[in-house]
Design a protein around this motif. Structure first.
Motif, PDB file in Angstrom:
ATOM      1  N   ILE A  72       0.842  -1.207   0.000  1.00  0.00           N
ATOM      2  CA  ILE A  72       0.000   0.000   0.000  1.00  0.00           C
ATOM      3  C   ILE A  72       0.877   1.257   0.000  1.00  0.00           C
ATOM      4  O   ILE A  72       0.638   2.215  -0.755  1.00  0.00           O
ATOM      5  CB  ILE A  72      -0.951  -0.006   1.205  1.00  0.00           C
ATOM      6  CG1 ILE A  72      -1.998  -1.116   1.056  1.00  0.00           C
ATOM      7  CG2 ILE A  72      -1.639   1.347   1.356  1.00  0.00           C
ATOM      8  CD1 ILE A  72      -2.865  -1.317   2.279  1.00  0.00           C
ATOM      9  N   PHE A  73       1.921   1.248   0.831  1.00  0.00           N
ATOM     10  CA  PHE A  73       2.789   2.427   0.922  1.00  0.00           C
ATOM     11  C   PHE A  73       3.510   2.685  -0.397  1.00  0.00           C
ATOM     12  O   PHE A  73       3.498   3.817  -0.923  1.00  0.00           O
ATOM     13  CB  PHE A  73       3.820   2.228   2.038  1.00  0.00           C
ATOM     14  CG  PHE A  73       4.892   3.283   2.048  1.00  0.00           C
ATOM     15  CD1 PHE A  73       4.626   4.559   2.536  1.00  0.00           C
ATOM     16  CD2 PHE A  73       6.161   2.999   1.553  1.00  0.00           C
ATOM     17  CE1 PHE A  73       5.611   5.533   2.525  1.00  0.00           C
ATOM     18  CE2 PHE A  73       7.146   3.969   1.544  1.00  0.00           C
ATOM     19  CZ  PHE A  73       6.875   5.238   2.027  1.00  0.00           C
ATOM     20  N   PHE A  74       4.154   1.670  -0.958  1.00  0.00           N
ATOM     21  CA  PHE A  74       4.916   1.876  -2.186  1.00  0.00           C
ATOM     22  C   PHE A  74       3.996   2.149  -3.383  1.00  0.00           C
ATOM     23  O   PHE A  74       4.377   2.872  -4.310  1.00  0.00           O
ATOM     24  CB  PHE A  74       5.817   0.672  -2.468  1.00  0.00           C
ATOM     25  CG  PHE A  74       7.026   0.620  -1.590  1.00  0.00           C
ATOM     26  CD1 PHE A  74       8.024   1.580  -1.698  1.00  0.00           C
ATOM     27  CD2 PHE A  74       7.175  -0.380  -0.643  1.00  0.00           C
ATOM     28  CE1 PHE A  74       9.147   1.550  -0.882  1.00  0.00           C
ATOM     29  CE2 PHE A  74       8.290  -0.426   0.176  1.00  0.00           C
ATOM     30  CZ  PHE A  74       9.282   0.543   0.064  1.00  0.00           C
ATOM     31  N   SER A  75       2.805   1.579  -3.371  1.00  0.00           N
ATOM     32  CA  SER A  75       1.843   1.880  -4.434  1.00  0.00           C
ATOM     33  C   SER A  75       1.399   3.333  -4.352  1.00  0.00           C
ATOM     34  O   SER A  75       1.271   4.020  -5.374  1.00  0.00           O
ATOM     35  CB  SER A  75       0.633   0.954  -4.319  1.00  0.00           C
ATOM     36  OG  SER A  75       1.005  -0.391  -4.491  1.00  0.00           O
ATOM     37  N   PHE A  76       1.159   3.809  -3.130  1.00  0.00           N
ATOM     38  CA  PHE A  76       0.827   5.225  -2.936  1.00  0.00           C
ATOM     39  C   PHE A  76       1.961   6.120  -3.442  1.00  0.00           C
ATOM     40  O   PHE A  76       1.735   7.102  -4.150  1.00  0.00           O
ATOM     41  CB  PHE A  76       0.562   5.500  -1.460  1.00  0.00           C
ATOM     42  CG  PHE A  76       0.568   6.955  -1.101  1.00  0.00           C
ATOM     43  CD1 PHE A  76      -0.513   7.775  -1.431  1.00  0.00           C
ATOM     44  CD2 PHE A  76       1.666   7.529  -0.468  1.00  0.00           C
ATOM     45  CE1 PHE A  76      -0.498   9.133  -1.112  1.00  0.00           C
ATOM     46  CE2 PHE A  76       1.682   8.871  -0.148  1.00  0.00           C
ATOM     47  CZ  PHE A  76       0.600   9.681  -0.472  1.00  0.00           C
ATOM     48  N   LEU A  77       3.190   5.748  -3.116  1.00  0.00           N
ATOM     49  CA  LEU A  77       4.344   6.523  -3.554  1.00  0.00           C
ATOM     50  C   LEU A  77       4.422   6.564  -5.077  1.00  0.00           C
ATOM     51  O   LEU A  77       4.630   7.645  -5.675  1.00  0.00           O
ATOM     52  CB  LEU A  77       5.623   5.901  -2.972  1.00  0.00           C
ATOM     53  CG  LEU A  77       6.944   6.586  -3.350  1.00  0.00           C
ATOM     54  CD1 LEU A  77       6.999   7.993  -2.753  1.00  0.00           C
ATOM     55  CD2 LEU A  77       8.124   5.755  -2.861  1.00  0.00           C
ATOM     56  N   SER A  78       4.252   5.410  -5.715  1.00  0.00           N
ATOM     57  CA  SER A  78       4.332   5.350  -7.180  1.00  0.00           C
ATOM     58  C   SER A  78       3.253   6.199  -7.833  1.00  0.00           C
ATOM     59  O   SER A  78       3.528   6.987  -8.749  1.00  0.00           O
ATOM     60  CB  SER A  78       4.208   3.897  -7.651  1.00  0.00           C
ATOM     61  OG  SER A  78       5.278   3.118  -7.186  1.00  0.00           O
ATOM     62  N   MET A 145      -5.761   4.133  -2.578  1.00  0.00           N
ATOM     63  CA  MET A 145      -5.391   3.755  -1.212  1.00  0.00           C
ATOM     64  C   MET A 145      -6.566   3.113  -0.487  1.00  0.00           C
ATOM     65  O   MET A 145      -6.403   2.113   0.238  1.00  0.00           O
ATOM     66  CB  MET A 145      -4.929   4.992  -0.448  1.00  0.00           C
ATOM     67  CG  MET A 145      -3.620   5.579  -0.933  1.00  0.00           C
ATOM     68  SD  MET A 145      -2.223   4.669  -0.271  1.00  0.00           S
ATOM     69  CE  MET A 145      -2.296   5.169   1.445  1.00  0.00           C
ATOM     70  N   ALA A 146      -7.762   3.654  -0.697  1.00  0.00           N
ATOM     71  CA  ALA A 146      -8.951   3.105  -0.040  1.00  0.00           C
ATOM     72  C   ALA A 146      -9.203   1.672  -0.484  1.00  0.00           C
ATOM     73  O   ALA A 146      -9.566   0.801   0.325  1.00  0.00           O
ATOM     74  CB  ALA A 146     -10.162   3.979  -0.347  1.00  0.00           C
ATOM     75  N   GLY A 147      -8.982   1.396  -1.782  1.00  0.00           N
ATOM     76  CA  GLY A 147      -9.140   0.026  -2.278  1.00  0.00           C
ATOM     77  C   GLY A 147      -8.152  -0.922  -1.632  1.00  0.00           C
ATOM     78  O   GLY A 147      -8.491  -2.053  -1.273  1.00  0.00           O
ATOM     79  N   GLY A 148      -6.914  -0.449  -1.449  1.00  0.00           N
ATOM     80  CA  GLY A 148      -5.913  -1.280  -0.790  1.00  0.00           C
ATOM     81  C   GLY A 148      -6.281  -1.578   0.655  1.00  0.00           C
ATOM     82  O   GLY A 148      -6.149  -2.712   1.125  1.00  0.00           O
ATOM     83  N   PHE A 149      -6.739  -0.551   1.367  1.00  0.00           N
ATOM     84  CA  PHE A 149      -7.128  -0.753   2.767  1.00  0.00           C
ATOM     85  C   PHE A 149      -8.396  -1.602   2.885  1.00  0.00           C
ATOM     86  O   PHE A 149      -8.588  -2.302   3.887  1.00  0.00           O
ATOM     87  CB  PHE A 149      -7.310   0.590   3.464  1.00  0.00           C
ATOM     88  CG  PHE A 149      -6.031   1.207   3.930  1.00  0.00           C
ATOM     89  CD1 PHE A 149      -5.291   0.618   4.937  1.00  0.00           C
ATOM     90  CD2 PHE A 149      -5.546   2.363   3.339  1.00  0.00           C
ATOM     91  CE1 PHE A 149      -4.092   1.172   5.367  1.00  0.00           C
ATOM     92  CE2 PHE A 149      -4.349   2.921   3.756  1.00  0.00           C
ATOM     93  CZ  PHE A 149      -3.616   2.324   4.772  1.00  0.00           C
TER      94      PHE A 149
END
Length: 741
Positions: A72-78, A145-149
């Motif tokens: 989730i963190f690295f996807s948000f960063l990308s 991010m919401a989808g990941g969470f």
């Protein structure tokens, strides 16, 4: 394996459960969004759920949790970085170079880190195609991010509701693998066995079992901590795990000189009788595995007691008719097979009872942790990453190769404006792997799967007008895609292509024709770029690292042999040391097998002395197997026999292994031509054999007057025979290496 068990194994498998969970987690929110007319706006939510969920691999709760959070963190960063630089092409090139190298390099930390990096890179590629600015950019990132969470919450909920389910599924797969290994063993007793082919099948099964045991041990240890429970189900699962370890040991330790057995008894039906019964046992073990996965009690489909009794009766009748003073040793070897079958039979009966999860277990639970008392931790030291920043590192060469391929693919998508040019980058990122053989295989599967998916999607859309049916097909395609993603890339590619095409039809049916064409063209371009770069840009050929792979196998086998043989040479028995060296030997053997499989897929000019390397693989497997059998006697009889009879044998075998190591290291000036010499005879064995032959001559039956002498002779003859076999194999290895290097 029973046909119903084959179907049940798939239904209750970890892979199908993951595919269904990911599909429902993605589609259920989409249906809700469609109902309220906001599906187009909420697509980043679905994409976030899908991509984050792909990294949820079987394992301990804490590692799955950490992997999801890291993704989730690295996807948000990308996505965040890409959205704000997408207006500047030169910045995209820089970001592609940085992300390409970084996300590829973090694979040095293992498979979980590699999956995190792969998804981080895919998110970057997906976001390149998004044309959004201002508040829409924030909305896109937040929805993703919401989808990941959302998937993360599903993971937490399911783990709380059914904490033991992952352990049960892994346990079931463990028993299925054990059954498959036992089934391969059974074929050695059938008429005209193909030894090399059977050995090739055993290696990957042993490796898979070792990996499964490691993951299962961690899952059980962490799960018991997680739920703070030592109740009946918890204890039963732990006991099953320990029993599975014992069964694995019994299967490994039952290694025999199958060629000699067939020479001695191939003209009779006794070996076939044994082989059929071992096949029965294999089916029973797999049946237990399916029952454990399903959470049901298993019951034997055959009368094992009667089956073993027939084997026993056949052996004693055949021995009474055919045993003479000259073939006593052959019958001792055959009896060892019978005793192994008896032990495995008793273990299978116990496992059938364990699947009922009944109370009142009285066995002591041993530690599931390693020798240090804890479950091994993942090494995330930054130094590991820095040490691999060299062209000698396979990971670094792959990261450069992949990054350059992505830059070329992005340039192609800019020069020729395709409708979905980012599919070129997706194809490159998913196909290009460190090994050429894997890249080549995935390339073929990707192209074939894409064509099958496009054809199936075209026929489904134009022949089926009912949207409900199309939705069901799309849902099934998603389940199939993510069920087979890690096991069959061809099926997974076809499933992904099919559900993507039907998904585009639902969102915008007017462009479906262009989507079909774009999908095929982009896949072909991406596949071509991936193939060219894997072939010509910093290629990694297995022949370049052959000496390292072979040397690791030799040194680990020598360490294993010394750990086992020291007991017979008068040393103390160290169980933890023996387990450690055996694990190292199995891992090294797996690396040799993997290197051979990769070399098989490489261009012909790169297959340097492939036949010799295959001979080394087969011989190394037999060597490790005979050492495993010897370790069983080291544990059971220890220093019972005179060490003077074994010390010369140990010295000679070590001399051969030392010679093999010098050949690989190229530290010798002249080649050493090792000639097999008979090992010094064991005087204690000669005396025992003379006594038992006298008894056979006088009574006509083995071990009637002196059963203790018979048992000791059986053990000592088998141990001595294993030393002879190991010596022969080490001589063969030296001869093979003289041709290989």
């Amino acid at each position: 394996m029973y046909y119903i068990d084959g179907f049940s194994k798939f239904v209750y498998s970890q892979n199908l459960a993951s595919g269904v969970r990911l599909t429902l987690a993605t589609l259920i929110p989409c249906l809700i969004f469609q109902h309220y007319g906001v599906l187009d706006t909420m697509m980043p939510f679905a994409l976030g759920t899908l991509l984050i969920g792909v990294t949820d691999n079987p394992g301990p709760h804490n590692r799955r949790r950490n992997t999801l959070l890291a993704t989730i963190f690295f996807s948000f960063l990308s996505s965040f970085v890409t959205i704000w630089i997408q207006s500047y092409t030169w910045l995209i090139y820089i970001a592609m170079a940085v992300f390409g190298i970084f996300y590829s390099m973090i694979g040095v930390y293992g498979n979980r880190a590699n999956s995190v990096g792969s998804i981080g890179l895919l998110v970057f590629i997906f976001t390149i195609d998004e044309n959004i600015t201002g508040e829409s950019a924030y909305q896109h990132v937040l929805l993703f991010m919401a989808g990941g969470f959302w998937y993360f919450l599903i993971f937490l909920s399911l783990d709380r509701l059914r904490p033991y389910l992952p352990a049960q599924r892994l346990m079931g797969e463990n028993f299925v693998l054990l059954g498959e290994l036992l089934s391969v063993k059974a074929r050695f007793y059938m008429p005209k066995p193909k030894y090399e082919r059977l050995y090739d099948k055993m290696v990957p099964l042993q490796v898979s079992l070792k990996e499964n045991h490691e993951v299962l041990r961690e899952v059980l240890f962490r799960t018991r901590q997680f739920v703070k429970d030592s109740g009946n189900k918890s204890r039963t699962l732990v006991l099953m795990y320990l029993d599975s370890l014992d069964l694995f040991e019994q299967i490994l330790n039952s290694q025999q000189d199958y060629r000699h057995l067939n020479q001695a008894f191939g003209d009779s039906k006794i070996l076939r009788v044994f082989g059929i019964y071992i096949t029965w046992l294999a089916e029973e073990v797999q049946h237990i595995g399916v029952a454990v996965q399903a959470g049901a009690a298993s019951r034997s489909g055959r009368d094992l007691a009667e089956g073993f009794h027939k084997c026993e009766l056949a052996f004693y009748r055949y021995r009474a008719d055919r045993m003479t003073q000259e073939n006593v040793e052959d019958f001792i070897m055959l009896k060892q097979v019978l005793l192994s079958m008896r032990d495995i039979t008793e273990r299978v009966k116990k496992l059938h009872l364990a699947t009922r999860y009944e109370a009142n277990h009285t066995e002591e639970l041993h530690s599931l942790a390693g020798p240090d008392g804890i479950v091994p931790r993942e090494d995330l030291n930054p130094r590991v990453l820095l040490d691999n920043l060299s062209l000698k590192s396979t990971y670094f060469r792959h990261s450069l190769r992949l990054t350059l391929a992505l830059l070329v693919g992005y340039s192609v998508s800019l020069v020729w404006e395709f409708g979905h040019g980012y599919w070129i980058l997706l194809t490159i990122a998913t196909i290009l792997k460190p090994a050429f053989g894997i890249t080549k295989q995935r390339n073929i599967y990707r192209i074939a799967g894409t064509f099958l998916g496009v054809l199936t999607g075209f026929l489904s859309i134009y022949w089926i007008g009912n949207t409900t049916v199309l939705f069901v097909i799309m849902m099934l395609a998603m389940v199939v895609a993510y069920t087979f993603l890690k096991t069959n890339y061809f099926v997974a590619s076809a499933g992904i292509t099919l559900y993507v095409i039907i998904g585009f039809f639902f969102t915008n049916s007017d462009i479906i024709g262009a989507v079909l064409v774009d999908r095929v063209i982009d896949t072909l371009i991406g596949s071509a770029i991936a193939y060219v770069f894997s072939m010509f840009v910093l290629p990694s050929w297995e022949s370049d690292n052959l000496d390292v792979t072979v040397l690791e196998a030799l040194e680990s086998n020598q360490g294993y042999f010394n750990a086992v043989s020291s007991v017979f040479g008068g040393g103390a028995f160290d169980l933890e040391s023996l387990k450690h060296h055996r694990k190292e030997a199995v891992i090294a053997l797996a690396n040799v097998s993997e290197a051979f499989q990769k070399m098989m897929s490489e261009p012909k000019k790169q297959r340097v002395k492939l036949e010799d390397f295959h001979q080394f693989l087969a011989t190394s497997h037999m060597l490790t197997s005979y050492m495993a059998s010897l370790s069983s006697y080291a544990q059971n009889v220890g220093g019972k026999f005179d060490a003077a009879g074994f010390v010369p044998k140990i010295r000679e075998i070590n001399r051969n292994l030392d010679t093999a190591v010098t050949i690989v290291k190229r530290t010798q000036v002249d080649r050493i031509d090792v000639i097999k010499q008979a090992l010094p005879q064991n005087e204690q064995l000669i005396q025992m054999l003379a006594a038992i032959r006298k008894e056979v001559r006088e009574t006509g039956r083995e071990g009637v007057e002196n059963p203790e002498l018979s048992r000791n002779l059986s053990d000592l003859r088998t141990i001595d025979g294993l030393f002879e076999l190991i010596n022969t194999l080490t001589v063969d290895i030296v001869k093979i290496l003289n041709k290989l290097f």
